[in-house]
Design a protein around this motif. Structure first.
Motif, PDB file in Angstrom:
ATOM      1  N   GLU A 164       0.922  -1.539  -0.360  1.00  0.00           N
ATOM      2  CA  GLU A 164      -0.037  -0.076   0.086  1.00  0.00           C
ATOM      3  C   GLU A 164       1.216   1.050  -0.041  1.00  0.00           C
ATOM      4  N   GLU A 165       2.126   1.119   0.967  1.00  0.00           N
ATOM      5  CA  GLU A 165       2.831   2.466   0.812  1.00  0.00           C
ATOM      6  C   GLU A 165       3.583   2.343  -0.567  1.00  0.00           C
ATOM      7  N   ASP A 166       4.389   1.434  -1.213  1.00  0.00           N
ATOM      8  CA  ASP A 166       5.090   0.922  -2.145  1.00  0.00           C
ATOM      9  C   ASP A 166       4.473  -0.090  -3.280  1.00  0.00           C
ATOM     10  N   THR A 167       3.998   0.245  -4.329  1.00  0.00           N
ATOM     11  CA  THR A 167       3.497   0.028  -5.130  1.00  0.00           C
ATOM     12  C   THR A 167       4.142  -1.579  -5.666  1.00  0.00           C
ATOM     13  N   ALA A 168       5.653  -0.933  -5.825  1.00  0.00           N
ATOM     14  CA  ALA A 168       6.695  -2.126  -6.518  1.00  0.00           C
ATOM     15  C   ALA A 168       6.633  -3.423  -4.774  1.00  0.00           C
ATOM     16  N   ALA A 169       6.954  -3.105  -4.206  1.00  0.00           N
ATOM     17  CA  ALA A 169       6.249  -3.955  -3.126  1.00  0.00           C
ATOM     18  C   ALA A 169       5.553  -5.031  -3.318  1.00  0.00           C
ATOM     19  N   ARG A 170       4.695  -5.141  -3.902  1.00  0.00           N
ATOM     20  CA  ARG A 170       3.854  -6.145  -3.861  1.00  0.00           C
ATOM     21  C   ARG A 170       3.696  -7.253  -3.823  1.00  0.00           C
ATOM     22  N   GLY A 171       2.813  -8.293  -3.094  1.00  0.00           N
ATOM     23  CA  GLY A 171       3.422  -9.728  -3.561  1.00  0.00           C
ATOM     24  C   GLY A 171       2.611  -9.903  -4.382  1.00  0.00           C
ATOM     25  N   ILE A 172       3.120 -11.374  -4.849  1.00  0.00           N
ATOM     26  CA  ILE A 172       2.329 -12.570  -5.763  1.00  0.00           C
ATOM     27  C   ILE A 172       0.531 -12.808  -5.646  1.00  0.00           C
ATOM     28  N   MET A 173       0.288 -12.133  -4.171  1.00  0.00           N
ATOM     29  CA  MET A 173      -1.020 -12.747  -4.650  1.00  0.00           C
ATOM     30  C   MET A 173      -1.943 -11.664  -4.990  1.00  0.00           C
ATOM     31  N   VAL A 174      -1.542  -9.891  -4.558  1.00  0.00           N
ATOM     32  CA  VAL A 174      -2.187  -9.204  -4.890  1.00  0.00           C
ATOM     33  C   VAL A 174      -1.561  -9.048  -6.817  1.00  0.00           C
ATOM     34  N   ARG A 175      -0.650  -8.921  -7.206  1.00  0.00           N
ATOM     35  CA  ARG A 175      -0.764  -9.182  -8.589  1.00  0.00           C
ATOM     36  C   ARG A 175      -0.968 -10.031  -9.245  1.00  0.00           C
ATOM     37  N   ALA A 176      -0.853 -10.886  -8.738  1.00  0.00           N
ATOM     38  CA  ALA A 176      -2.069 -12.636  -9.520  1.00  0.00           C
ATOM     39  C   ALA A 176      -3.789 -11.990 -10.128  1.00  0.00           C
ATOM     40  N   MET A 177      -4.457 -11.441  -8.910  1.00  0.00           N
ATOM     41  CA  MET A 177      -5.760 -10.822  -8.521  1.00  0.00           C
ATOM     42  C   MET A 177      -6.069  -9.639  -9.442  1.00  0.00           C
ATOM     43  N   GLU A 178      -4.572  -9.042  -9.629  1.00  0.00           N
ATOM     44  CA  GLU A 178      -5.055  -7.873 -10.882  1.00  0.00           C
ATOM     45  C   GLU A 178      -4.661  -8.363 -12.172  1.00  0.00           C
ATOM     46  N   ASP A 179      -3.678  -9.085 -12.311  1.00  0.00           N
ATOM     47  CA  ASP A 179      -3.745  -9.809 -13.850  1.00  0.00           C
ATOM     48  C   ASP A 179      -5.746 -10.511 -13.900  1.00  0.00           C
ATOM     49  N   ILE A 180      -5.831 -10.944 -12.989  1.00  0.00           N
ATOM     50  CA  ILE A 180      -7.356 -11.860 -13.352  1.00  0.00           C
ATOM     51  C   ILE A 180      -8.235 -10.834 -13.411  1.00  0.00           C
ATOM     52  N   LEU A 181      -8.321 -10.471 -12.791  1.00  0.00           N
ATOM     53  CA  LEU A 181      -9.474  -9.537 -12.815  1.00  0.00           C
ATOM     54  C   LEU A 181      -9.668  -8.537 -14.453  1.00  0.00           C
ATOM     55  N   ALA A 182      -8.289  -7.783 -15.133  1.00  0.00           N
ATOM     56  CA  ALA A 182      -7.706  -7.549 -16.093  1.00  0.00           C
ATOM     57  C   ALA A 182      -8.322  -8.125 -17.183  1.00  0.00           C
ATOM     58  N   ASP A 183      -8.412  -9.924 -17.335  1.00  0.00           N
ATOM     59  CA  ASP A 183      -8.188 -10.629 -18.117  1.00  0.00           C
ATOM     60  C   ASP A 183      -9.800 -10.626 -17.989  1.00  0.00           C
ATOM     61  N   ILE A 184     -10.458 -10.640 -17.357  1.00  0.00           N
ATOM     62  CA  ILE A 184     -12.136 -10.559 -17.434  1.00  0.00           C
ATOM     63  C   ILE A 184     -13.410 -10.389 -17.369  1.00  0.00           C
ATOM     64  N   THR A 185     -14.197 -10.878 -18.117  1.00  0.00           N
ATOM     65  CA  THR A 185     -15.551  -9.894 -18.874  1.00  0.00           C
ATOM     66  C   THR A 185     -16.240  -9.648 -17.866  1.00  0.00           C
ATOM     67  N   PRO A 186     -16.352  -8.315 -17.536  1.00  0.00           N
ATOM     68  CA  PRO A 186     -17.430  -8.463 -15.976  1.00  0.00           C
ATOM     69  C   PRO A 186     -19.134  -8.879 -16.240  1.00  0.00           C
ATOM     70  N   GLY A 187     -19.732  -9.047 -17.378  1.00  0.00           N
ATOM     71  CA  GLY A 187     -21.013  -9.678 -17.893  1.00  0.00           C
ATOM     72  C   GLY A 187     -21.179 -10.802 -17.864  1.00  0.00           C
ATOM     73  N   THR A 188     -20.514 -11.655 -18.183  1.00  0.00           N
ATOM     74  CA  THR A 188     -20.298 -13.454 -17.734  1.00  0.00           C
ATOM     75  C   THR A 188     -19.037 -13.459 -17.301  1.00  0.00           C
TER      76      THR A 188
END
Length: 901
Positions: A164-188
């Protein structure tokens, strides 16, 4: 197994090198999707670790567990303590190689799929370790990312750092969810999250701390492991996911040790479930032919939508540690023992998989049961092992490296989780059918209204024409008749005048002739008028004939419309028949798909034929122990299938003690599985177990029988049967006679399970269940006291639930049986399970106002105040505070004593 290495600069210790492409982010090209046919059964194997090929859910792709090693930088304490020593680890990241220094002249070399130095960024770690797994999850495959290592080497920093203070220090959990949410279609598509911890062999929900004993359920058909009792939260954006992680981390158990100021004392498990709809044509196009031989224009093809369901599991294991180095003692020591036991069980499973052992002990720990799919299962797995540079921990570092080396030998058979969404197709067909029916009804109503309107208009016009014609004819007739009468009257008057005046006859003869001419002219005019009236009447008759023709035309049109309606009704019946055929075809295809999946899950190779139960009994009679037998161990499930439950239950009545002992152990093992409990009860197993408990004097038989009854008592239906067959009385008698702590623990566990049933409380207390439960505290064993405390907490929770539902209840039955002094005495017990259950029981008893005076007289009010202030569990602390503040009697006593909350 020895790892690949170089000793004293000589040759390698292993000839086989691991595949180095496991963690590289391979682009989605044709080369990355190349598949090779293996020799065994035509299975598909990948040549690289790029995105897996799209195959049916029953096909498998072999994928080895990929392992990366990450070195933690030295901290200030290590810099000061190890100033005279060099690092015991030497990294060669360009060669994917690690060297471990044993002494000043001897090195051991190990190779991994990826070697990450102390300067590697969090983004680099995510891309080489977790990103290929996340991409596979988005394509429909299960995936696991796990961190293993000594306490304080950076596992939680690698996986769970929020950044939260430094985005470069984000771990695997946060980065994985970021990629998953970027690749899904909200409607389906949808993404849901569960966050759990395995603490002291109990699965607890980090998002709902009250849910602290979640059961593991295995699908008997597919073997998949699930946690139906866990909280599942649907995630829409990254912020809500980070908030969930923050809530979960706040509830995770941590402690201060010599190795780490905030050491995790539990295994954290993040489960991300992804559901995606696949767009485009499917492989199921079913053409529906019409009457003319061509495909129907309305339903030319049937394309059921495809849904891919996948799961990403991120596991932050608690650190392995040595007690002398971590300085654990008291409750922290018990936590360390539990952590080491679960990690030891995980290591045994990985050793068995690496050596292709026929038996993998996945049931030795709940951790290995949860990771059953990750090692040797159907998930793509990446493991990052974390180590430190200090030579003081060379032993732990070596153990961690050897764990990673063995994990690299484990092969998983990755499967695509893809299925047809038949429910969506049926809903779409039902909507289409409703539309057709509504349109048909609308057209029918329109046709009926139009026919009725035309008929009413024709009848109205005919009636008006007839009425006008009749009125005209009557008027003309009256007019001509009146004129005729007037003419006759005038002529008669003139004739009379002529008869009365003969003299005037001659004079008026001329006028008479003139009048006759006028009469003749009047008659001619009358004839002309009559002719015109007849002509007009003829015109009216022609108009009537014309309207009748119009009516006949309207009738013909009505008949035509009725024929069209009949044709539409016939077409509707044909459509309904076609839809019924389609539904039957869908059902048949679903059944065929299930049958194919079952046949593929069973495999092609013949299974081993195990001997019967008699051979098992004969082996147990021999002097050789089972551990020294050279033959293969017979699984209980195989024995159950081949021998049969009735034969096993019949051995409970055997005259030989050894046979009865082993038979009751087999029944107890079967009763531990929820799928077998109903079969055991239906076959009379519960009655046989109660009979053994009543008649047997063997302590082992009584202990195992009580444990089997405790397992069966977890089911509400079985609880009624146990009560009806006098099970509580038998358990109470056993509790009064037994001295073995394990037997008392089993009996207390069975009664504790019965205490959780609202409908059985009065009967349970009347048959001496509560007194038997309190009588077992004489043993003093912590496990027995924990079960007694759990039973009292269940009983108090049921009484509290009945009071909150508005039922009229009196003073607590627990207080009547004298349990309150023991509850107050153990409210601050050193054992966490006993203390937690006692605190819950005390809070539930205090919620009912009728118990307030006893709470005050026995000194329980001070314990409630202490719990509301100092309890380590936030949920229990809030419950105690809410209970104390909501009771008028307790509030009055608190004000009298001057206690500040």
């Amino acid at each position: 197994m020895a790892s690949s290495g170089v000793r004293n600069g000589v040759g390698p210790r292993m000839s086989a090198k691991p595949d180095r492409q496991g963690f590289s982010a391979t682009p989605k090209t044709a080369a990355g999707k190349q598949r090779l046919s293996s020799a065994a059964g035509g299975a598909y194997r990948r040549t690289s670790s790029g995105p897996l090929p799209s195959r049916a859910a029953s096909d498998g792709v072999s994928s080895r567990v990929r392992v990366a090693v990450r070195l933690r930088p030295r901290n200030a304490e290590e810099l000061a303590a190890d100033a005279d020593f060099g690092d015991c680890v030497e990294l060669q990241p360009e060669l994917k190689r690690l060297k471990l220094r044993k002494n000043n002249w001897e090195l051991e070399t190990y190779e991994f799929d990826e070697v990450l130095t102390e300067f590697s960024s969090q983004k680099r770690v995510y891309e080489v370790v977790a990103k290929p797994v996340v991409e596979s999850v988005m394509e429909g495959y299960n995936g696991t990312v796990m961190a293993y290592g000594q306490t304080g080497t950076g596992k939680t920093f690698t996986l769970g750092r929020l950044g939260e203070e430094d985005t470069a220090a984000r771990g695997i959990m946060v980065r994985a969810m970021e990629d998953i949410l970027a690749d899904i279609t909200p409607g389906t598509d949808s993404v849901s999250v569960s966050y759990l911890q395995l603490y002291m062999e109990m699965i607890q929900d980090l998002l709902d701390p009250v849910n602290d004993n979640i059961a593991i359920v295995e699908d008997p058909r597919t073997g998949d492991v699930s946690l139906p009792g866990a909280t599942v939260v649907e995630v829409r954006d990254q912020k809500s996911f980070v908030d969930l992680l923050r809530v979960g981390e706040a509830h995770r158990v941590a402690a201060n040790t010599k190795l780490n100021t905030e050491s995790s004392r539990s295994h954290a498990i993040l489960m991300v479930n992804v559901r995606r709809s696949v767009k485009g044509r499917t492989e199921m196009d079913v053409s529906i032919s019409g009457e003319n031989g061509h495909s129907s224009s309305m339903m030319g093809s049937l394309r059921p939508p495809i849904v891919r369901k996948s799961k990403l599991v991120v596991v932050d294991l608690a650190g392995s540690e040595r007690i002398d180095k971590s300085g654990s003692e008291g409750h922290t020591l018990e936590e360390a023992k539990s952590i080491n036991l679960s990690l030891s069980a995980l290591g045994k499973c990985i050793n068995a998989l690496a050596e292709s052992s026929p038996h993998v002990p996945v049931r030795d720990s709940k951790l290995t049961r949860l990771l059953k799919d990750s090692f040797g299962g159907t998930a793509r797995t990446s493991l990052v092992v974390t180590i430190g540079p200090s030579p003081r921990h060379r032993g732990e570092t070596t153990s961690t490296i050897m764990f990673g080396q063995r994990a690299m030998k484990v092969e998983n058979m990755v499967k695509l989780k893809e299925e047809f969404d038949y429910k969506s197709l049926c809903r779409r067909l039902d909507i289409e059918l409703d539309k057709l029916i509504a349109e048909n009804e609308r057209q029918k109503k329109y046709f009926d209204d139009e026919v009725e309107r035309i008929r009413a208009d024709a009848q109205r016009r005919i009636a008006e024409a007839e009425r006008e014609c009749k009125i005209t004819l009557e008027n003309e007739k009256m007019k001509y008749h009146q004129e005729y009468l007037d003419s006759i009257r005038i002529m008669e008057e003139k004739w009379k005048v002529h008869q009365q005046s003969p003299k005037k006859q001659n004079k008026e003869a001329e006028s008479t002739s003139n009048n006759t001419g006028e009469v003749h002219n009047l008659l001619q005019n009358e004839k002309m008028l009559r002719q015109s009236a007849e002509d007009e009447a003829s015109d009216l008759k022609n108009q009537i004939s014309h309207w009748k023709k119009l009516e006949a035309t309207a009738t013909a049109e009505v008949v035509k419309l009725r024929k069209m309606l009949d044709a539409e009704a016939s077409q509707k019946e044909k459509l309904e028949e076609e839809i019924d055929v389609l539904r039957s075809q869908l059902l048949q295809m679903s059944m065929e798909a299930d049958e194919t999946r079952r046949s593929l899950d069973k495999g092609d190779g013949p299974g081993k034929i195990f001997p019967g139960l008699d051979s098992l009994v004969s082996q147990t009679r021999g002097s050789q122990p089972r551990e020294q037998s050279n033959g293969p161990k017979q699984p209980i499930a195989k024995l159950f299938e081949q021998v049969g439950l009735k034969k096993i239950l019949s051995l409970l009545e055997s005259e030989e003690p050894d046979v009865r002992v082993h038979a009751v152990k087999v029944v107890a093992n079967l009763a531990a599985e929820e799928a077998n409990q109903e079969k055991i009860v239906e076959a009379g197993g519960l009655t046989s177990l109660l009979t053994l408990l009543r008649s047997s004097e063997d302590e082992t038989i009584r202990r195992v029988a009580a444990g089997a009854i405790a397992n069966l008592a977890m089911n509400e239906t079985n609880q009624d049967l146990i009560m009806d067959q006098g099970g509580v009385t038998l358990l109470s008698m056993t509790a009064s006679d037994a001295e073995d702590p394990q037997t008392l623990r089993m009996v207390a566990g069975a009664i504790a399970n019965l205490c959780g049933n609202d409908k059985l409380q009065t009967r349970l207390r009347g048959e001496g269940g509560i007194k038997a439960l309190l009588g077992m505290v004489r043993c003093g064993h912590p496990d027995v006291l924990a079960q007694v405390a759990r039973g009292i907490a269940n009983f108090a929770k049921c009484e509290s639930r009945a009071a909150t539902q508005g039922n009229k209840v009196g003073k607590s039955l627990l207080i009547d049986d004298g349990s309150l002094p023991w509850i107050v005495k153990n409210a601050n017990n050193e054992a966490a399970p006993i203390r937690r259950h006692i605190e819950l029981a005390l809070c539930h008893l205090a919620q009912h106002e009728v118990n307030s005076k006893d709470i005050i007289n026995e000194g329980a009010l001070w314990e409630l105040v202490r719990i509301s202030r100092d309890c380590s569990r936030e949920d229990i602390r809030k419950l105690a505070y809410r209970t104390v503040t909501s009771s008028p009697t307790l509030q009055a006593e608190i004000r009298r004593l001057g206690i500040k909350l």
